[in-house]
Design an enzyme around this catalytic site. Sequence first.
Site, PDB file in Angstrom:
ATOM      1  N   VAL A   1       6.484  -4.490  -9.788  1.00 44.29           N
ATOM      2  CA  VAL A   1       7.717  -4.630 -10.561  1.00 44.29           C
ATOM      3  C   VAL A   1       8.148  -6.091 -10.509  1.00 44.29           C
ATOM      4  CG1 VAL A   1      10.142  -3.960 -10.713  1.00 44.29           C
ATOM      5  CG2 VAL A   1       8.396  -2.242 -10.188  1.00 44.29           C
TER       6      VAL A   1
ATOM      7  N   VAL B   1       0.868  -1.168   0.000  1.00 49.80           N
ATOM      8  CA  VAL B   1       0.000   0.000   0.000  1.00 49.80           C
ATOM      9  C   VAL B   1       0.911   1.226   0.000  1.00 49.80           C
ATOM     10  CG1 VAL B   1      -0.080  -0.035   2.545  1.00 49.80           C
ATOM     11  CG2 VAL B   1      -1.898   1.120   1.289  1.00 49.80           C
TER      12      VAL B   1
ATOM     13  N   HIS C   1      10.393  -6.604  12.311  1.00 48.30           N
ATOM     14  CA  HIS C   1      11.603  -5.798  12.115  1.00 48.30           C
ATOM     15  C   HIS C   1      12.591  -6.539  11.209  1.00 48.30           C
ATOM     16  CE1 HIS C   1      10.689  -3.686  16.222  1.00 48.30           C
ATOM     17  NE2 HIS C   1       9.830  -3.380  15.255  1.00 48.30           N
TER      18      HIS C   1
END
Length: 614
Positions: free
Chosen positions: A268, A132, A546
């Site tokens: 992509v 997003v 993370h």
Amino acid sequence: MQYLPFVTGILGMMNFSRPQDSLLSMLSFLQDGGERLSHELPSQPVVLPEYDFVIVGGGSAGSVLASRLSEVPDWSVLLIEAGPSENLLMDIPMAAHYLQNFDINWDYRTKPSDQYCLAFKNNQCRFPRGKVMGGSSVLNYMIYTRGNRRDYDRWAELGNPGWAYEDVLPYFRKLEHSVVPDANPAYAGRDGPVTISYPQFRSDMAKAFVQGAVEDGAPYVDYNGPSQIGVSYIQSTTKNGKRDSANVAYLYDLQRRRNLHVKKNSQVTRVLINRAANRATGVRFYHAGRYYKVRARREVILSAGAIGSPHLLLLSGVGPADHLRANGIEPIRDLPVGQNFQDHTAAGGLTFLVNNTETLTYANTYRLDNFMQYQYEKRGPFTSTGGCEAIAFYDSERPGDPEGWPDYELLLIGGTLGADPTYETNFNYKRGTFRALFGDIMRRGQHGITIFPLIMRPRSRGRLSLNGSSPFRHPIIEPNYFAEQYDLDVSVRAIRKAIALSRTAAMQRYNARLLEIPMPGCERHRFDTDDYWRCFTRHATFTIYHHVGTCRMGPRQDPTAVVDARLRVHGVKGLRVIDASIMPEVPAGHTNAPTIMIGEKGADMIKEDWNELT
């Protein structure tokens, strides 16, 4: 309207006594949403054949780069994002844990393991990643931490000049608009685009946790100031009670910047590389059932994150040569792409029951009065950052040293995992395991809190690899958690500290007590022994999202490095990686702030290299 399902979803959680209340709230939401969406950059209907810079990924780093590079009026910039625009629900901090279950999430899974993620379906951890505008800064829990000065000094020591703490501190300050009232004025940035604030909601248990940590000997600290060791309420990327994503902070209201184009809902699939010249010349992307190519006159920049960027490099022929050939891809450059995967994990579901106060449960949070308070005043529990309320950093090897380097963190959540059934799905729990641990809490509506004990400086390293040559197949992710015994030992220390804090006078005012239901699969160990907590950690292996390190920064002679200190891919001209994947080691803190910092510093590097830095 693409945000309508989100709006109806959140309103469906409310206990409206009258149908007209739901209708009025819906109309108010839609009116606000229409005004809000007018700030979003539109998706370019038809892209130009060529731009100066093509940026892949509109997340925490990509948003920064698109904004900063397009400040040069003579440069043309194309930002390609695989997902859609942000929408209304994403603004609400408390809604964070619902966002993982919509199509703005890449929704990766780890490879099944017998060493970690054992409490989860198929022994797989779920890895949410933002798909997003704003990327994972839209899905995350908005916790803003820089990490420790030693993290960045260590990066420099590993052969990366310009990345010591004194070098990166100006970029943290550049990005920050801190309105934290007690932030250290010598460290906090005040004029940047990203608002840093205390969430406006604090539960009784958050206050008790902070008081208990101080009672136990931890100082109250601005952990983004000169010393990190201590306890604090969360500093968050929120502004006036709303999420302040990288997209909102950097790209809103740039409609008049004609040299910046954005192409959304476009994946992509390959970087185009001229083999003879060893130069990236553009990208190929997929949009609405068709493939397109676009050229880059100056550079292609990958900002697709610690999973997306290495995956794209591998698909493009940059990576371990033998592995590429095994997947039908002819190598262009033999580099250790996908290696050095790191993450912060927490032994999840460390639950404490409490009395004499209300905590954040599904029933008492999603009420009409709370919703209306948020809608009209931007106050109340909806401003809580997904229930994350307070944080404490500890160095177990140097206890009591204010200049320590944290090896674990305790993160307070103002409710239990049993307080909302969404957590079962979010963490991919096996149904029987989740019900065994939290079934009684759900049935009885018991109040409680959760403390996540995070391993801050893990020594284990994982990897990411191809699952064939199709760009639409997710890569294989092997985080290799707990390959190093040290990580398990730190987890046990952190758990013991969390239990100790629950016994402080501040926490005992609410009769805080550990939920003593054994983890299914750990029955052979006596509850509350070190071996039990090691087993617990291997079962309830919570990623803290993370993910870093898979395109490691380092000098050319470093066999583990993919990019140099200028973030250029070794041996391929015109190609950089600028996102969390370049981190040589994960910082001792949450990683969204460092990722935005990397975007800021990377943008200046590009301007310097093209003689456009003023």
